[in-house]
Design a protein around this motif. Structure first.
Motif, PDB file in Angstrom:
ATOM      1  N   VAL A   1      -0.135   5.299  10.532  1.00 21.73           N
ATOM      2  CA  VAL A   1       0.859   5.085   9.483  1.00 21.73           C
ATOM      3  C   VAL A   1       0.162   4.911   8.139  1.00 21.73           C
ATOM      4  CG1 VAL A   1       2.824   3.718   8.708  1.00 21.73           C
ATOM      5  CG2 VAL A   1       2.360   3.935  11.156  1.00 21.73           C
ATOM      6  N   GLN A   2       0.396   5.849   7.228  1.00 23.82           N
ATOM      7  CA  GLN A   2      -0.073   5.661   5.861  1.00 23.82           C
ATOM      8  C   GLN A   2       0.957   4.796   5.157  1.00 23.82           C
ATOM      9  OE1 GLN A   2      -0.978   9.219   3.578  1.00 23.82           O
ATOM     10  NE2 GLN A   2      -1.006   8.068   1.663  1.00 23.82           N
ATOM     11  N   ILE A   3       0.520   3.694   4.568  1.00 26.96           N
ATOM     12  CA  ILE A   3       1.469   2.721   4.033  1.00 26.96           C
ATOM     13  C   ILE A   3       1.652   2.791   2.520  1.00 26.96           C
ATOM     14  CG2 ILE A   3       1.127   1.115   5.934  1.00 26.96           C
ATOM     15  CD1 ILE A   3      -0.698  -0.526   4.064  1.00 26.96           C
ATOM     16  N   GLY A   4       0.704   3.412   1.811  1.00 26.68           N
ATOM     17  CA  GLY A   4       0.792   3.474   0.360  1.00 26.68           C
ATOM     18  C   GLY A   4      -0.549   3.847  -0.236  1.00 26.68           C
ATOM     19  N   PHE A   5      -0.704   3.572  -1.526  1.00 25.68           N
ATOM     20  CA  PHE A   5      -1.943   3.894  -2.228  1.00 25.68           C
ATOM     21  C   PHE A   5      -2.536   2.644  -2.888  1.00 25.68           C
ATOM     22  CE2 PHE A   5       0.518   7.856  -2.362  1.00 25.68           C
ATOM     23  CZ  PHE A   5      -0.413   8.755  -1.875  1.00 25.68           C
ATOM     24  N   ASP A   6      -3.810   2.749  -3.176  1.00 23.52           N
ATOM     25  CA  ASP A   6      -4.511   1.668  -3.878  1.00 23.52           C
ATOM     26  C   ASP A   6      -5.554   2.297  -4.779  1.00 23.52           C
ATOM     27  OD1 ASP A   6      -5.297  -1.040  -4.431  1.00 23.52           O
ATOM     28  OD2 ASP A   6      -7.010  -0.770  -3.113  1.00 23.52           O
ATOM     29  N   GLY A   7      -5.875   1.645  -5.867  1.00 14.86           N
ATOM     30  CA  GLY A   7      -6.959   2.103  -6.725  1.00 14.86           C
ATOM     31  C   GLY A   7      -8.188   1.245  -6.513  1.00 14.86           C
ATOM     32  N   ILE A   8      -9.354   1.833  -6.627  1.00 16.35           N
ATOM     33  CA  ILE A   8     -10.599   1.063  -6.566  1.00 16.35           C
ATOM     34  C   ILE A   8     -10.992   0.721  -7.998  1.00 16.35           C
ATOM     35  CG2 ILE A   8     -13.017   1.044  -5.869  1.00 16.35           C
ATOM     36  CD1 ILE A   8     -12.300   3.008  -3.682  1.00 16.35           C
ATOM     37  N   VAL A   9     -11.138  -0.555  -8.252  1.00 18.02           N
ATOM     38  CA  VAL A   9     -11.356  -1.056  -9.602  1.00 18.02           C
ATOM     39  C   VAL A   9     -12.806  -1.471  -9.797  1.00 18.02           C
ATOM     40  CG1 VAL A   9     -10.723  -2.921 -11.192  1.00 18.02           C
ATOM     41  CG2 VAL A   9      -8.974  -1.833  -9.769  1.00 18.02           C
TER      42      VAL A   9
END
Length: 351
Positions: free
Chosen positions: A106-114
């Protein structure tokens, strides 16, 4: 031996596995430190609404979580693993070899690497390119003649005179972390391939190319700070000249303490990650053992809570925590995968 013997043995093994799992009445989840805060709030909400035991969650890192998850079926092994990257082919094979055959992805969403520093530094956020990040953090970089040399850079100003004249000191996750994997692929390799000599290497020797682009220096400029992203935030406050690498949600939750660097002129924001203009963003996942569903109490209910619009929708409580939602059509398709308990196929293109 005849077929009926193998069939009977398979049933016996399945019953043994189910019996072993049923010895536990609490959902056990491991994996990504980036997904951890999202999974935790879902677990807490599900525990309150269901009246059952709140799932137990441990942040082991994506790689560590998948290793535990793929080790077997039964009460001794986790039901779910969170990951800030997709499962690798080698990990999928490990699962199969240990009897973890039906895995629901299940892909749940996105995130950025900061890439962030402390607000206490008093300086404006840095504007870094992926090429500069590669030159700052790779183990080997092109020398003046184009040949690879051990990284000679010790200060940011040596890479670009417009950057601060301060020592390169970056706090980041260890190799077991999905954030580290994604940072290497998206940021370091993104800068690495801007060098023609290295880019050409991809055609002649793909493994050598990956080694050059993904290997982080080990001379003290990059400091492994463990799987606890909150600890990186604390260390940045103590050392305003250092930078730290972690997921966008931790920046969002600690905006009073740290500020995110621009990457090629784009700031890490909810909108820039959602529209994919921010260059260093990645998908987030969790993986579930179908064999444990219907045996471990509450597992299907937890999955339904996570994939509900009130949780992962654009106005959901996970968005409030900093997770970037998937487009509507993708959320609906994945919610159907969960509802029908459809396992991923071994023929899918895994990295």
């Amino acid at each position: 031996m005849n077929k009926s013997f193998f069939y009977s043995s398979a049933i016996a093994a399945a019953l043994l596995a189910s019996s072993a799992v049923s010895a536990r009445d609490t959902i056990e989840i491991v994996g990504s430190s980036t997904v951890y805060p999202f999974a935790t709030v879902v677990a807490e909400r599900y525990g309150r609404s269901s009246g059952g035991a709140t799932p137990k969650i441990e942040a082991t890192g994506s790689g560590g979580g998948l290793k535990l998850f793929c080790s077997g079926v039964g009460a001794s092994y986790p039901d779910i693993t969170n990951s800030s990257r997709r499962i690798k082919a080698s990990e999928f094979a490990l699962c199969q070899s240990n009897g973890v055959n039906d895995i629901i992805e299940v892909q749940i969403g996105f995130d950025g690497i900061v890439i962030a520093n402390a607000n206490a530094s008093g300086a404006a956020p840095l504007n870094l390119s992926r090429r500069e990040l590669f030159l700052a953090l790779a183990k080997q970089v092109p020398g003046s003649d184009g040949e690879l040399v051990d990284n000679p850079y010790t200060r940011w100003s040596q890479i670009n005179s417009n950057l601060p004249d301060s020592a390169i000191e970056v706090l980041g996750p260890p190799p077991t972390s999905g954030t580290r994997d994604a940072f290497a692929e998206l940021a370091l390799e993104g800068g690495c391939k801007t060098f023609e000599t290295i880019s050409a290497l991809k055609k002649s020797d793909k493994q050598a190319y990956k080694t050059v682009c993904h290997t982080v220096r080990e001379d003290g400029a990059y400091i492994e700070a463990g799987e606890n992203d909150n600890l990186i935030v604390q260390k940045l406050e103590a050392n305003p000249s250092a930078l730290g690498i972690f997921g966008f949600s931790f920046l969002d939750q600690n905006a009073d303490k740290v500020q995110g660097s621009l990457i090629e002129g784009v700031a890490p924001t909810f909108d820039s990650i959602a529209d994919k203009s921010y260059p260093v963003s990645r998908p987030l996942y969790f993986y579930v053992k179908k064999a444990h569903i219907g045996v471990v109490p509450g597992l299907q209910g937890y999955l339904a809570e996570f994939t509900s619009e009130k949780a992962w929708g654009p106005e959901g409580y996970l968005a409030e925590k900093g997770m970037i939602p998937l487009p509507t059509a993708e959320r609906r398709a994945l919610a159907a995968v969960v509802a029908t308990l459809t396992p991923m196929s071994g023929q899918e293109p895994l990295k």
